[in-house]
Design an enzyme around this catalytic site. Sequence first.
Site, PDB file in Angstrom:
ATOM      1  N   GLY A  10       0.787  -1.235   0.000  1.00 48.64           N
ATOM      2  CA  GLY A  10       0.000   0.000   0.000  1.00 48.64           C
ATOM      3  C   GLY A  10       0.813   1.276   0.000  1.00 48.64           C
TER       4      GLY A  10
ATOM      5  N   GLU B  26       4.183  -6.553   1.336  1.00 48.69           N
ATOM      6  CA  GLU B  26       3.610  -6.871   0.009  1.00 48.69           C
ATOM      7  C   GLU B  26       3.447  -5.637  -0.874  1.00 48.69           C
ATOM      8  OE1 GLU B  26      -0.220  -8.560   0.897  1.00 48.69           O
ATOM      9  OE2 GLU B  26       0.589 -10.506   1.437  1.00 48.69           O
ATOM     10  N   PRO B  27       4.522  -4.920  -1.165  1.00 47.54           N
ATOM     11  CA  PRO B  27       4.346  -3.738  -2.014  1.00 47.54           C
ATOM     12  C   PRO B  27       4.105  -4.100  -3.473  1.00 47.54           C
ATOM     13  CG  PRO B  27       6.662  -4.104  -1.568  1.00 47.54           C
ATOM     14  CD  PRO B  27       5.918  -5.158  -0.794  1.00 47.54           C
ATOM     15  N   GLY B  28       3.293  -3.317  -4.141  1.00 47.08           N
ATOM     16  CA  GLY B  28       3.092  -3.499  -5.585  1.00 47.08           C
ATOM     17  C   GLY B  28       3.455  -2.200  -6.288  1.00 47.08           C
ATOM     18  N   ARG B  29       2.576  -1.199  -6.102  1.00 47.69           N
ATOM     19  CA  ARG B  29       2.686   0.079  -6.814  1.00 47.69           C
ATOM     20  C   ARG B  29       4.077   0.721  -6.747  1.00 47.69           C
ATOM     21  NH1 ARG B  29      -1.845   3.157  -7.398  1.00 47.69           N
ATOM     22  NH2 ARG B  29      -2.693   1.862  -5.729  1.00 47.69           N
TER      23      ARG B  29
ATOM     24  N   ARG C 263      -7.086   4.023 -14.725  1.00 51.80           N
ATOM     25  CA  ARG C 263      -7.056   4.629 -13.390  1.00 51.80           C
ATOM     26  C   ARG C 263      -7.790   5.982 -13.299  1.00 51.80           C
ATOM     27  NH1 ARG C 263      -3.335   5.860 -10.537  1.00 51.80           N
ATOM     28  NH2 ARG C 263      -4.103   4.872  -8.655  1.00 51.80           N
TER      29      ARG C 263
ATOM     30  N   TYR D 283     -10.828   5.747 -10.738  1.00 50.75           N
ATOM     31  CA  TYR D 283     -10.563   6.313  -9.401  1.00 50.75           C
ATOM     32  C   TYR D 283     -10.376   7.823  -9.418  1.00 50.75           C
ATOM     33  CZ  TYR D 283      -8.629   1.517  -9.191  1.00 50.75           C
ATOM     34  OH  TYR D 283      -8.410   0.176  -9.305  1.00 50.75           O
TER      35      TYR D 283
ATOM     36  N   CYS E 104     -15.480   6.012 -26.589  1.00 52.14           N
ATOM     37  CA  CYS E 104     -16.790   6.671 -26.540  1.00 52.14           C
ATOM     38  C   CYS E 104     -17.380   6.616 -25.141  1.00 52.14           C
ATOM     39  CB  CYS E 104     -17.717   6.032 -27.564  1.00 52.14           C
ATOM     40  SG  CYS E 104     -17.109   6.327 -29.222  1.00 52.14           S
ATOM     41  N   GLU E 105     -16.791   7.344 -24.244  1.00 53.81           N
ATOM     42  CA  GLU E 105     -17.227   7.461 -22.842  1.00 53.81           C
ATOM     43  C   GLU E 105     -16.747   8.813 -22.341  1.00 53.81           C
ATOM     44  OE1 GLU E 105     -18.244   5.163 -20.236  1.00 53.81           O
ATOM     45  OE2 GLU E 105     -18.101   3.241 -21.252  1.00 53.81           O
TER      46      GLU E 105
END
Length: 416
Positions: free
Chosen positions: A241, A278-281, A317, A321, A346-347
């Site tokens: 995190g 447990e790092p990811g980012r 992302r 978010y 198309c959004e």
Amino acid sequence: MPGFSRDSAGRAVFGKCLISSVLQDTRVTTPAYLYDLDGIDEQAQALTRVLGPAGLVAYAVKANAAGSVLRTLKEAGVGADVVSGAELSLARAVGVAKERIVMSGVAKTDAELDLAISAEIRALQLESVEEIARVAARARAQNRSARVALRLNPGVSIATHSHVATGHDKAKFGIPLSSLDAALAQLATHQELRLVGVSTHVGSTLMETAPYLQSARVVCDIAQGLRSSGKSLEYINFGGGFGIDYGLGQPVPPSAFADAARSLQKEQGLEDHQLVIEPGRCLVGPFGALLASVIQSKRTDAGRWLMLDAGMNDLLRPALYHAHHRVEALAAPPAGEPWQVVGPVCESADDFGSHVIGHEAPSHVVVRDAGAYSFSMASNYNGRALPCEVFLRHGQLQHVTPSPGTASWVEARLKA
Ligand code: LLP
């Protein structure tokens, strides 16, 4: 650490490569993700150094599952936190040692449980009391024992987007503290299960260590309690995190989270346990960038738009978010009035936000800090191809994975 920078002439550099020269390689088509493997390596080594040889940095594979990234991390001494059978198979295939792999997930299928049990990974991290009997049944069917950990929901709320907060009372993740006794009682009835750890993960994009340590303390209390009742664990896992700087302010650096975790372990007298994080980012986010061509600009009385060949299908992302990723031109640093930067999908949500880029529309832009949860969440929405990927190492293009194009999509949809 490298990632994105500008040279003395103001030109955009990624890792050690001028981005405009990466574009000249005929294998590179836009949109393209660029990855700085040197930066990933350096960041991984910084974290493994803080934990020391006895600790385990289990990289959250979901952040970026590219083989070149996983191999770089493995070489730097990093293990894996996987959340599916496919991620487990991938981690094993790149050579991550089985005892350096943990598996999380609220709804692991029987096939995934079977795979993890037969692969003899470090532990299946169980997220509900109900999961315990399921794992025991799969272990019995294989005539093996299974190494398990309890993933706790510490009941800690964090100031982040609700989609990435996982450790509060209403989240589907983890075993709430109120169910801990029931979980331990269940475990005691299954001889085929061996409890080796306790884990937690309070959520993502943390800007400070306080909530991380608050949930880590819950893990420590449980480990101490089990030890004093003669049921010592092998490891304590505080989760990941660690936030990164998306241009809106510098969070505490990743090594400070690892440092704080290590200090807490010592302060709590738990050095007889392995410390897992447990790092990811933070291992990949700053070391990825999305390179896009500008298809056209558009001006109306309401403002001006810069329209890219990269959209929410490539980088979800911002749409999912409201995440902010800096968008910059290659030739010179930001200047002039802002542009509303949008993709071709198309959004209305296909919008990267308002950015100061340049007076005139550039031919290309780079979307920064797109190494984590970016390609891994890309899709074919609107019949768009998955992007090209370019892996940079020691100032060279080490490897280019071409875009699969759209013909395979047309064919597959035809057959559906
Ligand atoms: N451990 C567990 C159990 C997790 O669920 C996660 C992330 C991590 C570790 C790694 O967290 P990190 O260090 O990367 O923050 N797609 C979202 C992020 C989802 C995170 C899911 N879990 C985003 O783009 O921000």
